[in-house]
Design an enzyme around this catalytic site. Structure first.
Site, PDB file in Angstrom:
ATOM      1  CD  GLN A   1      -1.498 -12.418   2.393  1.00 11.92           C
ATOM      2  OE1 GLN A   1      -2.316 -13.148   2.010  1.00 11.92           O
ATOM      3  NE2 GLN A   1      -0.262 -12.646   1.907  1.00 11.92           N
TER       4      GLN A   1
ATOM      5  CD  GLU B   1      -5.786  27.495   2.883  1.00 14.09           C
ATOM      6  OE1 GLU B   1      -5.246  27.701   1.747  1.00 14.09           O
ATOM      7  OE2 GLU B   1      -5.300  27.768   4.014  1.00 14.09           O
TER       8      GLU B   1
END
Ligand code: FAD
Length: 387
Positions: free
Chosen positions: A287, A371
């Protein structure tokens, strides 16, 4: 409330044409690019014969109108292509991104008819484009550039050096920014269409990088480079507008690159954790691992919603500045987080080059730099929300 046709669909719901396009690009990437990824990274080179196949695939001229030989698609198609390619290799992702969201985008918006007729058919068939703004002394403060353009005869003479120019090794056409009147500050900045063969233009040293190693990043040398007046893109002194407005859109493409990369790292982690056994079980049965994968999948979904939303706003002609900056900041953080988790879940195998995830991790880092760095994106978002 009754559902009507006028209500927009879910952001991730694609039209039939968008689905076909995205799937064909991903299938190409999976079949033709994936086998080359490790070698491209090791040799820091894109095999030259891959380039014509990208043109044939239809990803190098997505928004170019059919009359000029392109696909006549939308900005959103470009985002889908960059995402699909970057799921396999972020270097090919950025090659296609710069071509479409910066170079072709700027020509479509700012180009005179004669420039469009001259260059769009070439960009649609064989020519790769590059976008040259940054210099060694001017990155975030791009308008402090030292490259100068002086009027001479029927055009301009450019002198200076550009640094960090993506695609420079392969490109035949460069959008180069230079200042024609430094006394006017940023209002002297002008955009020029520079062909690789122009005298006084040289592609210089190629950088040896941490990530996206196959994508070429080079210096450009302009030494009395003569550019005809007809090759001024937009108006003289309005290059700052060309730069800002193109980069505002281009950063959605980088969001798409980082989204694709994160999805690729998640795909690899899901596949591996379902195969790898420890303590007599696959590690995906624990889990603790399931929750980590679930959180990563949630991150990727959120990034996709932000990237698609920004792209769809842009295509709708609606304001998108804040959303574009947000999608770039968030997607690049998700790419770093998810690729880091993928390395962890591969254990020792995540740390070696025989497996793909260490490269996703290295490639992710660039999303927070080019950018406009993440700090500069946050500055844009802050301006928008604080007024
Ligand atoms: C692989 C690669 C490809 C590239 N491709 C291109 C290309 O194709 N074309 C092109 O023109 N450029 C390209 N670049 C250049 C890239 O856009 C710049 O590197 C980037 O804008 C940052 O500029 P800089 O490197 O000078 O860093 P700097 O501007 O010096 O920034 C250094 C640090 O200071 C921070 N900082 C700066 N100013 C502020 C501020 N006002 N507030 C808060 N923090 C601030 C930044 O966020 C960053 O963390 C590329 C770069 C790389 C690495």
């Amino acid at each position: 409330m009754q559902q009507t046709d006028r209500l927009p669909g879910a952001l991730t719901q694609l039209s039939q044409d968008e689905t076909l396009f995205r799937d064909s690009v991903y299938q190409f990437a999976d079949r033709e690019i994936r086998p080359l990824v490790r070698e491209m990274d090791a040799h820091a080179k894109i095999p030259p014969d891959l380039l014509p196949r990208l043109f044939d695939l239809g990803v190098m001229a997505i928004e170019i109108p059919e009359v000029h030989g392109g696909a006549g698609g939308t900005f959103f198609h470009s985002v889908l292509a960059v995402e699909a390619l970057s799921r396999v290799d972020a270097s090919i992702g950025v090659l296609v991104d710069v071509q479409n969201t910066l170079v072709i985008n700027a020509l479509l918006r700012w180009g005179a008819d004669a420039q469009k007729s001259a260059y769009l058919p070439r960009l649609a068939s064989e020519t790769i484009g590059a976008y040259a703004l940054s210099e060694s002394g001017s990155g975030s403060d791009a308008f402090a550039m030292a490259t100068r353009a002086t009027e001479r005869g029927d055009g301009f003479v450019l002198n200076g050096r550009k640094l960090w120019i993506t695609n420079a090794n392969e490109a035949g056409l460069f959008i180069v920014f230079a200042n024609v009147n430094p006394d006017a500050g940023y209002k002297g900045i002008t955009a020029f269409l520079v062909e690789r063969g122009f005298s006084g233009f040289t592609v210089g040293r190629k950088e040896d990088k941490l990530g996206i190693r196959a994508s070429s990043t080079c210096e450009l040398l302009l030494e009395d480079c003569h550019v005809p007046r007809a090759n001024v893109l937009g108006d003289v002194g309005k290059g700052y507008k060309v730069a800002i407005e193109t980069l505002n859109e281009g950063r959605i493409g980088i969001g798409a690159q980082m989204l694709g990369l994160a999805q690729g790292a998640l795909d690899a982690a899901i596949h591996y954790t379902r195969e790898r056994k420890q303590f007599g079980k696959t590690i995906a049965e624990f889990q603790g691992v399931q929750f980590q994968l679930a959180r990563a999948a949630t991150d990727v979904e959120a990034a996709r919603l932000m990237v698609y939303n920004a792209a769809r706003l842009r295509d709708a002609g609606a304001p998108f500045l804040k959303e574009a900056a947000m999608c770039k900041v968030f997607s690049s953080e998700v790419a770093e987080r998810v690729s880091s988790l993928a390395v962890n879940l591969f254990g020792g195998y995540g740390f070696v080059k025989d497996y793909p995830v260490e490269k996703f991790f290295r490639d992710a880092k660039i999303g927070q730099i080019y950018e406009g760095t993440s700090n500069l994106q946050l500055q844009t978002i802050a301006k928008q929300i604080l007024g």
